[in-house]
Motif scaffolding. Structure first.
Motif, PDB file in Angstrom:
ATOM      1  N   GLU A  73       0.828  -1.218   0.000  1.00 36.36           N
ATOM      2  CA  GLU A  73       0.000   0.000   0.000  1.00 36.36           C
ATOM      3  C   GLU A  73       0.856   1.259   0.000  1.00 36.36           C
ATOM      4  OE1 GLU A  73      -2.579  -0.222   3.399  1.00 36.36           O
ATOM      5  OE2 GLU A  73      -3.738  -1.891   2.565  1.00 36.36           O
ATOM      6  N   ASP A  74       2.025   1.183   0.643  1.00 37.02           N
ATOM      7  CA  ASP A  74       2.949   2.320   0.687  1.00 37.02           C
ATOM      8  C   ASP A  74       3.747   2.474  -0.603  1.00 37.02           C
ATOM      9  OD1 ASP A  74       2.079   2.757   3.287  1.00 37.02           O
ATOM     10  OD2 ASP A  74       3.827   1.816   4.224  1.00 37.02           O
ATOM     11  N   GLY A  75       3.553   1.530  -1.541  1.00 33.36           N
ATOM     12  CA  GLY A  75       4.261   1.587  -2.816  1.00 33.36           C
ATOM     13  C   GLY A  75       5.715   1.159  -2.746  1.00 33.36           C
ATOM     14  N   LEU A  76       6.076   0.392  -1.710  1.00 30.97           N
ATOM     15  CA  LEU A  76       7.474  -0.009  -1.518  1.00 30.97           C
ATOM     16  C   LEU A  76       7.799  -1.401  -2.033  1.00 30.97           C
ATOM     17  CD1 LEU A  76       7.874   1.453   2.076  1.00 30.97           C
ATOM     18  CD2 LEU A  76       8.704   2.443  -0.067  1.00 30.97           C
ATOM     19  N   VAL A  77       6.800  -2.283  -2.054  1.00 29.57           N
ATOM     20  CA  VAL A  77       7.011  -3.650  -2.530  1.00 29.57           C
ATOM     21  C   VAL A  77       5.882  -4.021  -3.477  1.00 29.57           C
ATOM     22  CG1 VAL A  77       8.187  -4.357  -0.403  1.00 29.57           C
ATOM     23  CG2 VAL A  77       5.754  -4.823  -0.666  1.00 29.57           C
ATOM     24  N   GLU A  78       6.114  -5.107  -4.212  1.00 35.83           N
ATOM     25  CA  GLU A  78       5.074  -5.627  -5.092  1.00 35.83           C
ATOM     26  C   GLU A  78       5.114  -7.140  -5.066  1.00 35.83           C
ATOM     27  OE1 GLU A  78       5.772  -4.337  -9.099  1.00 35.83           O
ATOM     28  OE2 GLU A  78       7.816  -5.091  -9.126  1.00 35.83           O
ATOM     29  N   GLN A  79       3.958  -7.727  -5.288  1.00 35.48           N
ATOM     30  CA  GLN A  79       3.869  -9.174  -5.407  1.00 35.48           C
ATOM     31  C   GLN A  79       4.019  -9.484  -6.893  1.00 35.48           C
ATOM     32  OE1 GLN A  79       0.271 -10.886  -3.774  1.00 35.48           O
ATOM     33  NE2 GLN A  79       1.360 -12.756  -3.231  1.00 35.48           N
ATOM     34  N   VAL A  80       4.957 -10.338  -7.211  1.00 37.89           N
ATOM     35  CA  VAL A  80       5.286 -10.618  -8.603  1.00 37.89           C
ATOM     36  C   VAL A  80       4.076 -11.165  -9.353  1.00 37.89           C
ATOM     37  CG1 VAL A  80       6.810 -11.915 -10.141  1.00 37.89           C
ATOM     38  CG2 VAL A  80       7.720 -10.933  -8.031  1.00 37.89           C
ATOM     39  N   LYS A  81       3.350 -12.084  -8.738  1.00 37.94           N
ATOM     40  CA  LYS A  81       2.112 -12.612  -9.311  1.00 37.94           C
ATOM     41  C   LYS A  81       1.194 -12.980  -8.157  1.00 37.94           C
ATOM     42  CE  LYS A  81       4.114 -17.194  -9.819  1.00 37.94           C
ATOM     43  NZ  LYS A  81       4.478 -18.266 -10.677  1.00 37.94           N
ATOM     44  N   GLU A  82      -0.088 -13.175  -8.451  1.00 38.60           N
ATOM     45  CA  GLU A  82      -1.028 -13.514  -7.395  1.00 38.60           C
ATOM     46  C   GLU A  82      -0.551 -14.770  -6.668  1.00 38.60           C
ATOM     47  OE1 GLU A  82      -5.734 -14.538  -6.871  1.00 38.60           O
ATOM     48  OE2 GLU A  82      -5.108 -13.368  -8.614  1.00 38.60           O
ATOM     49  N   SER A  83      -0.562 -14.731  -5.359  1.00 37.10           N
ATOM     50  CA  SER A  83      -0.051 -15.823  -4.511  1.00 37.10           C
ATOM     51  C   SER A  83       1.406 -16.130  -4.824  1.00 37.10           C
ATOM     52  CB  SER A  83      -0.896 -17.090  -4.689  1.00 37.10           C
ATOM     53  OG  SER A  83      -2.223 -16.845  -4.292  1.00 37.10           O
ATOM     54  N   GLY A  84       2.126 -15.138  -5.274  1.00 39.16           N
ATOM     55  CA  GLY A  84       3.525 -15.345  -5.632  1.00 39.16           C
ATOM     56  C   GLY A  84       4.485 -14.598  -4.738  1.00 39.16           C
ATOM     57  N   PRO A  85       5.732 -14.578  -5.147  1.00 46.89           N
ATOM     58  CA  PRO A  85       6.789 -13.978  -4.332  1.00 46.89           C
ATOM     59  C   PRO A  85       6.741 -12.444  -4.342  1.00 46.89           C
ATOM     60  CG  PRO A  85       7.688 -14.757  -6.412  1.00 46.89           C
ATOM     61  CD  PRO A  85       6.248 -15.165  -6.377  1.00 46.89           C
ATOM     62  N   TRP A  86       7.503 -11.856  -3.434  1.00 45.91           N
ATOM     63  CA  TRP A  86       7.543 -10.413  -3.195  1.00 45.91           C
ATOM     64  C   TRP A  86       8.916  -9.848  -3.557  1.00 45.91           C
ATOM     65  CZ3 TRP A  86       3.278  -7.718  -1.537  1.00 45.91           C
ATOM     66  CH2 TRP A  86       2.188  -8.494  -1.119  1.00 45.91           C
TER      67      TRP A  86
END
Length: 89
Positions: A73-86
């Protein structure tokens, strides 16, 4: 805010900082990396208390979901794919 709530907020802030540090140090967690599984972030942060009655390692990691979602939400990380790695964003 009570003193206990303040301490909890400080702990959550430190936990998020630690998770960001883990992602930054791990080659797969860096921007454009393949990502790190939630369970690995949990373990690399040192949050695993080991197997306990009714609180196995895999059960303990679920609170890290909220931590990663806040960082998202803070725009610092992303999930590569749904139920996937960060990874870092």
């Amino acid at each position: 805010m009570s003193e206990l709530q303040k301490q909890g907020l400080e702990l959550r802030t430190k936990a998020k900082e630690l998770a960001l540090a883990v992602l930054a140090k791990h080659p797969d967690g860096q921007k454009n990396g393949k990502g790190i599984k939630q369970s690995e972030v949990f373990k690399l942060c040192g949050f695993d208390w080991g197997a306990k009655p009714k609180a196995t390692s895999s059960n303990q990691q679920y609170w890290v979901v909220a931590l990663l979602r806040e960082l998202e939400e803070d725009g610092l990380v992303e999930q590569v794919k749904e139920s996937g790695p960060w990874r870092l964003k």
